[in-house]
Write an enzyme that holds these catalytic residues in place. Structure first.
Site, PDB file in Angstrom:
ATOM      1  N   TYR A  70       0.828  -1.215   0.000  1.00 22.14           N
ATOM      2  CA  TYR A  70       0.000   0.000   0.000  1.00 22.14           C
ATOM      3  C   TYR A  70       0.859   1.261   0.000  1.00 22.14           C
ATOM      4  O   TYR A  70       0.629   2.193  -0.757  1.00 22.14           O
ATOM      5  CB  TYR A  70      -0.922  -0.004   1.229  1.00 22.14           C
ATOM      6  CG  TYR A  70      -1.916   1.125   1.225  1.00 22.14           C
ATOM      7  CD1 TYR A  70      -3.179   0.952   0.658  1.00 22.14           C
ATOM      8  CD2 TYR A  70      -1.589   2.372   1.753  1.00 22.14           C
ATOM      9  CE1 TYR A  70      -4.092   1.994   0.631  1.00 22.14           C
ATOM     10  CE2 TYR A  70      -2.489   3.421   1.723  1.00 22.14           C
ATOM     11  CZ  TYR A  70      -3.738   3.229   1.165  1.00 22.14           C
ATOM     12  OH  TYR A  70      -4.641   4.260   1.134  1.00 22.14           O
ATOM     13  N   PHE A 122      -6.142  21.354 -23.892  1.00 24.59           N
ATOM     14  CA  PHE A 122      -6.881  20.171 -24.334  1.00 24.59           C
ATOM     15  C   PHE A 122      -8.279  20.224 -23.710  1.00 24.59           C
ATOM     16  O   PHE A 122      -8.495  20.949 -22.742  1.00 24.59           O
ATOM     17  CB  PHE A 122      -6.120  18.910 -23.900  1.00 24.59           C
ATOM     18  CG  PHE A 122      -6.836  17.641 -24.265  1.00 24.59           C
ATOM     19  CD1 PHE A 122      -7.005  17.282 -25.593  1.00 24.59           C
ATOM     20  CD2 PHE A 122      -7.363  16.814 -23.278  1.00 24.59           C
ATOM     21  CE1 PHE A 122      -7.686  16.123 -25.926  1.00 24.59           C
ATOM     22  CE2 PHE A 122      -8.039  15.652 -23.611  1.00 24.59           C
ATOM     23  CZ  PHE A 122      -8.208  15.304 -24.933  1.00 24.59           C
ATOM     24  N   ASP A 123      -9.246  19.446 -24.247  1.00 22.27           N
ATOM     25  CA  ASP A 123     -10.635  19.653 -23.789  1.00 22.27           C
ATOM     26  C   ASP A 123     -10.856  19.331 -22.308  1.00 22.27           C
ATOM     27  O   ASP A 123     -11.555  20.061 -21.621  1.00 22.27           O
ATOM     28  CB  ASP A 123     -11.674  18.984 -24.697  1.00 22.27           C
ATOM     29  CG  ASP A 123     -11.455  17.508 -24.932  1.00 22.27           C
ATOM     30  OD1 ASP A 123     -10.569  16.924 -24.285  1.00 22.27           O
ATOM     31  OD2 ASP A 123     -12.178  16.922 -25.753  1.00 22.27           O
ATOM     32  N   ASP A 213       1.828  20.793 -19.945  1.00 20.85           N
ATOM     33  CA  ASP A 213       0.989  19.616 -20.127  1.00 20.85           C
ATOM     34  C   ASP A 213       1.812  18.722 -21.057  1.00 20.85           C
ATOM     35  O   ASP A 213       1.867  18.930 -22.265  1.00 20.85           O
ATOM     36  CB  ASP A 213      -0.360  19.981 -20.745  1.00 20.85           C
ATOM     37  CG  ASP A 213      -1.195  18.740 -21.046  1.00 20.85           C
ATOM     38  OD1 ASP A 213      -0.645  17.622 -21.014  1.00 20.85           O
ATOM     39  OD2 ASP A 213      -2.396  18.877 -21.331  1.00 20.85           O
ATOM     40  N   ALA A 215       1.893  15.514 -22.030  1.00 21.25           N
ATOM     41  CA  ALA A 215       1.394  14.194 -22.437  1.00 21.25           C
ATOM     42  C   ALA A 215       2.237  13.588 -23.572  1.00 21.25           C
ATOM     43  O   ALA A 215       2.437  12.377 -23.617  1.00 21.25           O
ATOM     44  CB  ALA A 215      -0.070  14.298 -22.865  1.00 21.25           C
ATOM     45  N   LYS A 256      -0.021   8.179 -23.191  1.00 19.07           N
ATOM     46  CA  LYS A 256       0.493   8.480 -24.528  1.00 19.07           C
ATOM     47  C   LYS A 256       1.969   8.085 -24.567  1.00 19.07           C
ATOM     48  O   LYS A 256       2.327   6.992 -24.996  1.00 19.07           O
ATOM     49  CB  LYS A 256       0.313   9.959 -24.862  1.00 19.07           C
ATOM     50  CG  LYS A 256      -1.130  10.398 -25.122  1.00 19.07           C
ATOM     51  CD  LYS A 256      -1.884  10.702 -23.885  1.00 19.07           C
ATOM     52  CE  LYS A 256      -3.240  11.322 -24.171  1.00 19.07           C
ATOM     53  NZ  LYS A 256      -4.088  11.287 -22.970  1.00 19.07           N
ATOM     54  N   HIS A 448     -19.583  16.227 -27.771  1.00 20.29           N
ATOM     55  CA  HIS A 448     -19.251  15.228 -28.790  1.00 20.29           C
ATOM     56  C   HIS A 448     -19.231  13.801 -28.254  1.00 20.29           C
ATOM     57  O   HIS A 448     -19.372  12.859 -29.009  1.00 20.29           O
ATOM     58  CB  HIS A 448     -17.952  15.566 -29.520  1.00 20.29           C
ATOM     59  CG  HIS A 448     -16.779  15.745 -28.617  1.00 20.29           C
ATOM     60  ND1 HIS A 448     -16.749  16.673 -27.611  1.00 20.29           N
ATOM     61  CD2 HIS A 448     -15.595  15.108 -28.557  1.00 20.29           C
ATOM     62  CE1 HIS A 448     -15.605  16.602 -26.981  1.00 20.29           C
ATOM     63  NE2 HIS A 448     -14.880  15.661 -27.525  1.00 20.29           N
TER      64      HIS A 448
HETATM   65  N1  F0G Z   1      -3.681  16.689 -22.112  1.00 18.76           N
HETATM   66  C1  F0G Z   1      -3.577  16.351 -23.410  1.00 18.76           C
HETATM   67  C2  F0G Z   1      -2.733  17.183 -24.307  1.00 18.76           C
HETATM   68  C3  F0G Z   1      -4.265  15.222 -23.898  1.00 18.76           C
HETATM   69  O1  F0G Z   1      -4.150  14.910 -25.193  1.00 18.76           O
HETATM   70  C4  F0G Z   1      -5.039  14.451 -23.016  1.00 18.76           C
HETATM   71  C5  F0G Z   1      -5.781  13.286 -23.494  1.00 18.76           C
HETATM   72  C6  F0G Z   1      -5.096  14.836 -21.662  1.00 18.76           C
HETATM   73  C7  F0G Z   1      -4.405  15.957 -21.249  1.00 18.76           C
HETATM   74  C8  F0G Z   1      -5.909  14.060 -20.656  1.00 18.76           C
HETATM   75  O2  F0G Z   1      -5.271  12.882 -20.350  1.00 18.76           O
HETATM   76  O3  F0G Z   1      -6.813  11.081 -21.127  1.00 18.76           O
HETATM   77  O4  F0G Z   1      -5.019  10.626 -19.430  1.00 18.76           O
HETATM   78  O5  F0G Z   1      -7.019  11.960 -18.820  1.00 18.76           O
HETATM   79  N2  F0G Z   1      -5.960  13.057 -24.709  1.00 18.76           N
HETATM   80  C9  F0G Z   1      -6.628  11.912 -25.321  1.00 18.76           C
HETATM   81  C10 F0G Z   1      -6.781  12.157 -26.799  1.00 18.76           C
HETATM   82  C11 F0G Z   1      -7.890  11.472 -24.653  1.00 18.76           C
HETATM   83  O6  F0G Z   1      -7.448  11.346 -27.472  1.00 18.76           O
HETATM   84  O7  F0G Z   1      -6.200  13.113 -27.313  1.00 18.76           O
HETATM   85  P1  F0G Z   1      -6.075  11.562 -19.910  1.00 18.76           P
END
Ligand code: F0G
Length: 460
Positions: A70, A122-123, A213, A215, A256, A448
Site C-alpha cells: 500500500y 486540451f478539452d 501539459d 502528455a 500516450k 461530442h
Molecule cells: N492533455 C492532453 C494534451 C491530452 O491529449 C489528453 C488526453 C489529456 C491531457 C488528458 O489525459 O486522457 O489521461 O485523462 N488526450 C486523449 C486524446 C484522450 O485522445 O487526445 P487523460
C-alpha cells in the site's frame, strides 16, 4: 535508408472485418456518434492514441514483478526513479490519468476568477479550469492559423499576446501559464525550445507559474531534434529533460508517451504546492505512492518511459506518420501541415466544400471513413468547437473543419495505413456522395461524447 521499428510483433489481437451493411447498421444504432460504437464493430481504430499503444514484453515482465504494498512499494520507487531521471522535479505524484492530474494541480494553483493561459488547452484541461470558475484562454501563435504552411513550430504560444495579457489590466488575474507539448488541440504541432525559454522568462518577469501539459513530451522532443536549429545533435532524452527543466511543474498523462494503458503524474518544485496536491490526492485518488494506480501500472510506466525515448523508436514512429501523410496527400486530401507524430488532421472543410458548417463536413468525413472502411476517427470542427443554441442549431462555426486520425503507438503496420489511405482515396474521388448530418440530441457540455446525430442524404 527507410526507418523501421526497433521491435518485432510477438502477441497480436484479431481485428473485426465487417461489411458495409453491418457498418451502416452499427453506426445508425450508435446514433451516428463514433464514441457509441462497440469496438468489435471497428476495423482500424484511430479514435485516440491514448492508452491504446502496444505494451512491450519488458513492460509486461516488469508488471508481473510489481509490488502491491500500500505504501512505499518497490513499484513506486521504480516509477519515481524513471521520472526523477527524466524531469528533475522535486515532488512527483502518480495519479490515475491526465485529467486527474489537471483537477488536482489546478485546484491548488487556481481559484475562481483566475485565468489560465495556454498555447491550446486540451478539452479535459479546459473543463478542469472552467469547473473551478476560471477562464481557459488559448493564445496559439499566428502561424497556426495557416493550415497549409510548413512552419516548423506551429504549436508555439503567441509570445506577444502572452506578454500583452501578463502586462495588461488582466495580468494580476492570470493564475498560470500552461504549455501543451505537443499541441494536441492545435493540429498536433510541436513547441520549440526557444518558445519554452521565452515563456519561462515572461513568467519570471510577471511572477506567474509555468507548467507543462507534457502528455507527448517525447514526440515533441523528437520534432525539436529534427526541426530546431542547435538541437540536431541532442538526444530526445536531453531535449525532454531541458523542457521539464524550464517549467515549475507539469501534468502529464502517461497513456500516450509512456506507452501504458493507464497512468499520469504531477511534478512540481514548490514544497507548499506539493503539500496541497498531496492532500487532495490522498483524499481523492489514493495514497501518495500509488495515486489511483495499480502497482503493475506504475511498473509499466517506468519501463515505457525508457522505451519511448529510444531514437530508433521515435524515428520509426514519426516515419509512419510521414508516410501516411504522403499517402493521404496523394489521395487528394489535405492535412494540417507539416505532419506531426501522434495524429494527422484531415482538412474536411476543403474536401467537402458543398457541406456547410451546420451540416458538419468533419463529422461527415469521419462517418464516411467508418461506413466505407470501418475506420474510426473523430471530428475536430464545428460539432466539437462550434457554439450552439438550445435547439441544437449551430450559431458560431469553428474556424476549421478537421478530422483527427490518431495513430496508436506500436499498434498498426504500414499495410494498415495503406488501407486507410485507399479508403480515403475512394471517398475523395466522389466527395459529393458523402452524407450530411444534423444534431438530433446533445448534452449542454462535452457534447461530442454523448450527442446523437441524424443522417441527411448526400447532395450529389
Ligand atoms: N492533455 C492532453 C494534451 C491530452 O491529449 C489528453 C488526453 C489529456 C491531457 C488528458 O489525459 O486522457 O489521461 O485523462 N488526450 C486523449 C486524446 C484522450 O485522445 O487526445 P487523460
Amino acid at each position: 535508408m527507410k526507418s523501421f521499428p526497433p521491435y518485432r510483433i510477438q502477441v497480436v489481437k484479431d481485428i473485426p472485418i465487417t461489411t458495409r451493411a453491418e457498418r451502416e447498421q452499427a453506426l445508425a444504432r450508435a446514433g451516428y456518434n463514433a464514441f457509441n460504437l462497440p469496438a468489435d464493430a471497428v476495423t482500424i481504430d484511430l479514435l485516440t492514441d491514448s492508452g491504446t499503444g502496444a505494451v512491450s514484453a519488458a513492460q509486461e515482465a516488469a508488471a508481473a514483478a510489481a509490488d502491491r504494498s500500500y505504501a512505499g512499494s518497490e513499484s513506486y520507487y521504480r516509477f519515481r526513479a524513471a521520472l526523477d531521471e527524466l524531469t528533475g522535479f522535486e515532488h512527483v505524484f502518480p495519479v490515475h490519468q491526465g485529467r486527474a492530474a489537471e483537477r488536482v494541480l489546478f485546484s491548488a494553483t487556481l481559484s475562481a476568477g483566475r485565468i489560465s493561459l495556454s498555447n491550446t488547452h486540451f478539452d479535459t484541461t479546459r473543463a478542469n479550469v472552467e469547473l473551478l470558475g476560471c477562464e481557459a484562454r488559448d493564445l496559439p501563435c499566428p502561424e497556426a492559423a495557416d493550415l497549409d504552411s510548413d512552419e516548423p513550430f506551429k504549436g508555439d504560444v503567441d509570445l506577444d499576446a502572452l506578454e500583452r495579457t501578463l502586462a495588461g489590466p488582466e495580468g494580476d488575474r492570470v493564475g498560470q501559464v500552461l504549455i501543451t507539448i505537443t499541441n494536441n488541440g492545435g493540429g498536433g504541432q510541436p513547441v520549440s525550445m526557444a518558445n519554452l525559454r521565452a515563456v519561462r522568462a515572461l513568467c519570471d518577469r510577471y511572477g506567474v507559474p509555468f507548467f507543462l501539459d507534457a502528455a507527448r513530451f517525447a514526440e515533441n522532443a523528437w520534432l525539436v531534434t529534427r526541426r530546431e536549429p542547435g538541437y540536431g545533435g541532442h538526444s530526445p532524452a536531453e531535449v525532454a529533460r531541458e523542457a521539464f527543466g524550464l517549467a515549475d511543474g507539469c501534468v502529464a498523462s502517461l497513456k500516450k508517451d509512456a506507452i501504458a494503458p493507464m497512468g499520469a503524474f504531477i511534478g512540481v518544485r514548490d514544497a507548499e504546492l506539493a503539500r496541497r496536491c498531496e492532500v487532495n490526492i490522498i483524499a481523492t485518488e489514493g495514497f501518495r505512492t500509488y495515486g489511483g494506480l495499480a502497482a503493475h501500472d506504475l511498473d509499466r510506466v517506468a519501463q515505457g518511459l525508457r522505451e519511448v525515448l529510444d531514437p530508433n523508436y521515435l524515428r520509426a514512429r514519426a516515419g509512419e506518420a510521414e508516410q501516411l501523410a504522403g499517402l493521404v496527400n496523394e489521395a487528394g486530401v489535405d492535412i494540417v501541415r507539416p505532419a506531426g507524430v501522434h495524429a494527422l488532421y484531415l482538412n474536411a472543410g476543403r474536401l467537402l466544400p458543398h457541406i456547410p458548417p451546420h451540416e458538419f463536413p468533419g463529422h461527415s468525413l469521419a462517418c464516411e471513413l467508418y461506413l466505407a472502411g470501418g475506420i474510426r476517427c473523430v471530428e475536430l470542427g464545428s460539432l466539437y468547437l462550434g457554439e450552439f443554441d438550445e435547439g441544437h442549431n449551430l450559431v458560431a462555426p469553428a474556424p476549421f473543419e478537421l478530422v483527427r486520425m490518431a495513430l496508436p503507438r506500436r499498434t498498426y503496420t504500414r499495410a494498415h495505413y495503406e488501407y486507410v489511405a485507399d479508403v480515403l482515396a475512394d471517398i475523395a474521388k466522389h466527395p459529393e456522395r458523402v452524407a450530411r448530418y444534423r444534431v438530433a440530441d446533445a448534452p449542454p457540455i462535452l457534447r461530442h461524447f454523448k450527442m446523437t446525430m441524424e443522417q441527411l442524404p448526400a447532395r450529389g
